[in-house]
Scaffold this active site. Structure first.
Site, PDB file in Angstrom:
ATOM      1  N   PRO A 147       0.803  -1.233   0.000  1.00 60.46           N
ATOM      2  CA  PRO A 147       0.000   0.000   0.000  1.00 60.46           C
ATOM      3  C   PRO A 147       0.831   1.276   0.000  1.00 60.46           C
ATOM      4  O   PRO A 147       0.432   2.274  -0.623  1.00 60.46           O
ATOM      5  CB  PRO A 147      -0.851  -0.114   1.269  1.00 60.46           C
ATOM      6  CG  PRO A 147      -0.163  -1.122   2.124  1.00 60.46           C
ATOM      7  CD  PRO A 147       0.510  -2.064   1.181  1.00 60.46           C
ATOM      8  N   ASN A 148       1.981   1.259   0.685  1.00 58.07           N
ATOM      9  CA  ASN A 148       2.836   2.450   0.723  1.00 58.07           C
ATOM     10  C   ASN A 148       3.828   2.477  -0.429  1.00 58.07           C
ATOM     11  O   ASN A 148       3.956   3.490  -1.138  1.00 58.07           O
ATOM     12  CB  ASN A 148       3.601   2.520   2.047  1.00 58.07           C
ATOM     13  CG  ASN A 148       2.690   2.673   3.244  1.00 58.07           C
ATOM     14  OD1 ASN A 148       2.129   1.697   3.709  1.00 58.07           O
ATOM     15  ND2 ASN A 148       2.534   3.895   3.740  1.00 58.07           N
TER      16      ASN A 148
ATOM     17  N   HIS B 191     -39.175  48.383   1.957  1.00 55.40           N
ATOM     18  CA  HIS B 191     -39.376  48.380   3.413  1.00 55.40           C
ATOM     19  C   HIS B 191     -40.655  47.624   3.799  1.00 55.40           C
ATOM     20  O   HIS B 191     -41.277  47.928   4.820  1.00 55.40           O
ATOM     21  CB  HIS B 191     -39.429  49.807   3.972  1.00 55.40           C
ATOM     22  CG  HIS B 191     -38.239  50.636   3.626  1.00 55.40           C
ATOM     23  ND1 HIS B 191     -37.101  50.678   4.405  1.00 55.40           N
ATOM     24  CD2 HIS B 191     -37.996  51.449   2.560  1.00 55.40           C
ATOM     25  CE1 HIS B 191     -36.223  51.489   3.843  1.00 55.40           C
ATOM     26  NE2 HIS B 191     -36.735  51.969   2.723  1.00 55.40           N
TER      27      HIS B 191
ATOM     28  N   SER C 205     -51.290  20.591   6.042  1.00 58.21           N
ATOM     29  CA  SER C 205     -51.538  20.585   7.479  1.00 58.21           C
ATOM     30  C   SER C 205     -52.195  19.286   7.903  1.00 58.21           C
ATOM     31  O   SER C 205     -53.037  18.741   7.192  1.00 58.21           O
ATOM     32  CB  SER C 205     -52.439  21.769   7.870  1.00 58.21           C
ATOM     33  OG  SER C 205     -52.807  21.694   9.238  1.00 58.21           O
TER      34      SER C 205
END
EC number: 4.2.1.2
Length: 467
Positions: A131-132, A189, A319
């Site tokens: 793996p490494n 506003h 609802s």
């Protein structure tokens, strides 16, 4: 998973690993020592890492660093991971080493053990594939993980979010065109203002999305440079000359996107400014979507006691107690996603600031949040577009009623009788329940004919095609 185990070894000694698993000792140690939370490393990162391991095997082979036979088995195993064949072999949490080393080793171990199996060897033997030494050849977790971060993010943007935004933008532009002649009262506003067209209002939404998309596309350009070849601290120690360029070229060929080796490898390891920039662009998109979704649900409020200027499609009953109620659920889902993305950006910004010296060690957190933001925005924007926006229709009767009742049309009188007199007209009309025309004539400021000549909606709209 069986209860049988095998022994695997790393530099700290022997570790028991489930016999039918492809991961090895370092993955097992991470599972034992970092049982934190339920968040797992995104598969997009795993698949990107597998693409990288395949590209690295090709580059190492071509540079004479890796035996061609070993490269063949690694490439085949990596292809299987890319295809999702071994998705269940990547169990690690994002709450691990901040460099992503444990995930890098998880990928190395799975590819190595599968390659060993393909070569006719014994899983866990590290022969003929280590793996490494072989899968991780010429690499460090410090350059592989950030490379995978960029690759995964580019794919997510190009294949998920950007197509969704183009679809959303098209629908908004279509709505703006369809509503171009519908005159309505504007609001500033939250109060009545002068008129505009519904098309102009929607053109503003389209412009916001176009700008957000442009910001994301700009940030995307900064994700193509890759850290690969920098190895541990940016110097490229243990990587052959030209390795980073070759790997980036392979990734570009695999994906169709213009990946290249980063010009400055030190920044590529120690900082994640491109991902911080992208996260900011995603937050900008979230802010735009929040405004659009809020406007649409407010304009669709009612049906009898709200603003009621828009009719929204009903996705489901709204609802459990009030029969016949329908709620703006797509807008609600989208706004919740936007809040999550804004929170993710805060986490990414803080994590991005934590690069100490030669390495940032918040990498898993950064990529988890960025990919989650992309996925959530992609899904939510698609759902909102298809299940809400395309079905939005104007309530012309309500819109016209508001126009006829509005006091702000008095603004058109300002150039003719002055602000103070126009204000007096509006005040009288409101307090006495009269029309603006009636109030203006009674005050003696103008004739009925002058009112009709000066207060004309079509002259109050500016450029109706503005987008």
């Amino acid at each position: 998973m069986t209860t049988d185990t095998r022994l695997e070894y790393d530099s700290l000694g022997a570790v028991e690993v489930p016999a039918d698993c492809y991961w090895g000792a370092q993955t097992a140690r991470s599972l034992k020592h970092f049982a934190i939370g339920s968040q797992r490393m995104p598969l997009a990162v795993i698949h990107a890492m597998a693409r990288l391991k395949k590209a690295a095997a090709i580059a190492n082979r071509d540079l004479g660093v890796l035996d061609p036979e070993k490269a063949k088995w690694i490439i085949q195993a990596a292809d299987e991971v890319i295809a999702g064949q071994w998705d269940d072999q990547f169990p690690l949490a994002i709450w691990q080493t901040g460099s992503g080393t444990q995930t890098n080793m998880n990928v190395n171990e799975v590819i190595a053990n599968r390659a060993i199996e393909l070569a006719g060897g014994v899983k866990g033997s590290k022969s003929p594939i280590h793996p490494n030494d072989h899968v991780n050849c010429s690499q460090s977790s410090n350059d592989t993980f950030p490379t995978a971060m960029h690759v995964a993010t580019v794919l997510a943007l190009q294949e998920r979010l950007l197509p969704t935004l183009r679809h959303l933008l098209t629908v908004l532009q279509e709505k703006a065109a369809a509503f171009a002649e519908i005159i309505k009262i504007g609001r500033t506003h939250l109060m009545d203002a002068v008129p505009l067209t519904l098309g102009q209002e929607f053109s503003g939404y389209a412009s916001q999305i176009a700008a957000a998309q442009a910001h994301i596309e700009y940030a995307l350009q900064h994700l193509y440079p890759l850290a690969i070849g920098a190895t541990a601290v940016g110097t490229g120690l243990n990587a052959p000359a030209g390795f980073g360029d070759r790997v980036a070229a392979e990734l570009a060929q695999m994906t169709g996107y213009p990946f290249r080796k980063a010009e400055n490898p030190f920044a590529a390891l120690a900082a994640h400014d491109p991902l911080v920039m992208l996260s900011g662009a995603l937050k900008t998109l979230a802010a735009a979507l929040m405004k659009i979704a809020n406007d649409i649900r407010w304009l669709g409020s009612g049906p009898r006691c709200g603003l009621g200027e828009l009719r929204l499609p009903a996705n489901e009953p709204g609802s459990s107690i009030m029969p016949g109620k329908v709620n703006p659920t797509q807008c609600e889902a989208l706004t919740m996603v936007c809040v999550q993305v804004m929170g993710n950006d805060a986490a990414v910004g803080i994590a991005g600031s934590q690069g100490n010296f030669e390495l940032n060690v918040y990498k898993p957190l950064i990529i988890y949040n960025v990919l989650q933001s992309i996925a959530l925005l992609s899904d939510a924007a698609q759902s909102f577009t298809d299940h809400c926006l395309v079905g939005v229709e104007p309530n012309r009767q309500q819109i016209q009623a508001y126009v006829e009742r509005s006091l702000m049309l008095v603004t058109a009188l300002n150039p003719h009788i002055g602000y103070d007199k126009a204000a007096a007209v509006a005040k009288k009309a409101y307090s006495e329940g009269k029309t603006l025309k009636e109030a203006a004539v009674e005050l003696g400021y103008l004739t009925a004919e002058e009112f009709d000549r000066w207060v004309r909606l079509e002259l109050m709209l500016g450029e109706k095609g503005t987008s």
